[in-house]
Design a protein around this motif. Structure first.
Motif, PDB file in Angstrom:
ATOM      1  N   MET A   1       0.821  -1.195   0.000  1.00  0.00           N
ATOM      2  CA  MET A   1       0.000   0.000   0.000  1.00  0.00           C
ATOM      3  C   MET A   1       0.866   1.260   0.000  1.00  0.00           C
ATOM      4  O   MET A   1       0.519   2.256  -0.634  1.00  0.00           O
ATOM      5  N   ASN A   2       2.001   1.200   0.713  1.00  0.00           N
ATOM      6  CA  ASN A   2       2.895   2.353   0.750  1.00  0.00           C
ATOM      7  C   ASN A   2       3.445   2.675  -0.632  1.00  0.00           C
ATOM      8  O   ASN A   2       3.660   3.839  -0.968  1.00  0.00           O
ATOM      9  N   GLU A   3       3.695   1.610  -1.435  1.00  0.00           N
ATOM     10  CA  GLU A   3       4.209   1.825  -2.779  1.00  0.00           C
ATOM     11  C   GLU A   3       3.196   2.570  -3.643  1.00  0.00           C
ATOM     12  O   GLU A   3       3.549   3.450  -4.418  1.00  0.00           O
ATOM     13  N   LEU A   4       1.934   2.217  -3.500  1.00  0.00           N
ATOM     14  CA  LEU A   4       0.880   2.874  -4.270  1.00  0.00           C
ATOM     15  C   LEU A   4       0.774   4.346  -3.886  1.00  0.00           C
ATOM     16  O   LEU A   4       0.638   5.219  -4.755  1.00  0.00           O
ATOM     17  N   TYR A   6       3.173   6.194  -2.721  1.00  0.00           N
ATOM     18  CA  TYR A   6       4.365   6.839  -3.276  1.00  0.00           C
ATOM     19  C   TYR A   6       4.177   7.141  -4.761  1.00  0.00           C
ATOM     20  O   TYR A   6       4.499   8.240  -5.229  1.00  0.00           O
ATOM     21  N   VAL A   7       3.646   6.189  -5.510  1.00  0.00           N
ATOM     22  CA  VAL A   7       3.427   6.381  -6.946  1.00  0.00           C
ATOM     23  C   VAL A   7       2.416   7.497  -7.184  1.00  0.00           C
ATOM     24  O   VAL A   7       2.601   8.346  -8.068  1.00  0.00           O
ATOM     25  N   VAL A   8       1.357   7.532  -6.411  1.00  0.00           N
ATOM     26  CA  VAL A   8       0.333   8.579  -6.562  1.00  0.00           C
ATOM     27  C   VAL A   8       0.926   9.947  -6.239  1.00  0.00           C
ATOM     28  O   VAL A   8       0.676  10.932  -6.938  1.00  0.00           O
ATOM     29  N   LYS A   9       1.755  10.038  -5.201  1.00  0.00           N
ATOM     30  CA  LYS A   9       2.413  11.299  -4.857  1.00  0.00           C
ATOM     31  C   LYS A   9       3.326  11.761  -5.986  1.00  0.00           C
ATOM     32  O   LYS A   9       3.314  12.944  -6.360  1.00  0.00           O
ATOM     33  N   CYS A  10       4.113  10.836  -6.531  1.00  0.00           N
ATOM     34  CA  CYS A  10       5.010  11.191  -7.643  1.00  0.00           C
ATOM     35  C   CYS A  10       4.224  11.651  -8.856  1.00  0.00           C
ATOM     36  O   CYS A  10       4.602  12.615  -9.531  1.00  0.00           O
ATOM     37  N   LEU A  11       3.125  10.981  -9.145  1.00  0.00           N
ATOM     38  CA  LEU A  11       2.276  11.371 -10.265  1.00  0.00           C
ATOM     39  C   LEU A  11       1.710  12.770 -10.046  1.00  0.00           C
ATOM     40  O   LEU A  11       1.725  13.614 -10.955  1.00  0.00           O
ATOM     41  N   PHE A  12       1.246  13.050  -8.845  1.00  0.00           N
ATOM     42  CA  PHE A  12       0.688  14.367  -8.532  1.00  0.00           C
ATOM     43  C   PHE A  12       1.750  15.459  -8.674  1.00  0.00           C
ATOM     44  O   PHE A  12       1.498  16.508  -9.269  1.00  0.00           O
ATOM     45  N   ILE A  13       2.935  15.211  -8.165  1.00  0.00           N
ATOM     46  CA  ILE A  13       4.015  16.200  -8.260  1.00  0.00           C
ATOM     47  C   ILE A  13       4.401  16.433  -9.714  1.00  0.00           C
ATOM     48  O   ILE A  13       4.610  17.573 -10.142  1.00  0.00           O
ATOM     49  N   THR A  14       4.469  15.363 -10.500  1.00  0.00           N
ATOM     50  CA  THR A  14       4.820  15.481 -11.913  1.00  0.00           C
ATOM     51  C   THR A  14       3.784  16.299 -12.668  1.00  0.00           C
ATOM     52  O   THR A  14       4.125  17.208 -13.438  1.00  0.00           O
TER      53      THR A  14
END
Length: 83
Positions: A1-4, A6-14
């Motif tokens: 769940m932590n990986e998901l 992290y991916v969502v945060k990176c997507l939002f920042i991008t």
């Protein structure tokens, strides 16, 4: 769940960075200003000069190696012809 997360945060920042980069300032986007600055900077010029020097050196080394192999091959042919 932590990986998901992290991916969502990176997507939002991008997405946020891409949207901000499209804002126009003085008839150009921020992305264009950053790109031009990067191309004109002293660091980019130094990297370009270093790469050009490396390419020139690689070409000269290749020519030297080619000549060395050619002369070795020619000597080998001469020795075989003398036998």
């Amino acid at each position: 769940m932590n990986e998901l997360i992290y991916v969502v945060k990176c997507l939002f920042i991008t997405v946020a960075l891409v949207l901000v980069a499209q804002i126009k300032v003085k008839e150009k986007t921020i992305e264009s200003h950053i790109t031009e600055f990067g191309q004109r900077s002293w660091l980019a010029k130094n990297i370009q000069q270093t790469a050009a020097g490396g390419a020139r050196a690689a070409g000269e080394i290749g020519t030297t190696v080619k000549r060395s192999f050619s002369s070795t091959r020619d000597k080998s042919k001469e020795q075989k012809a003398q036998r």
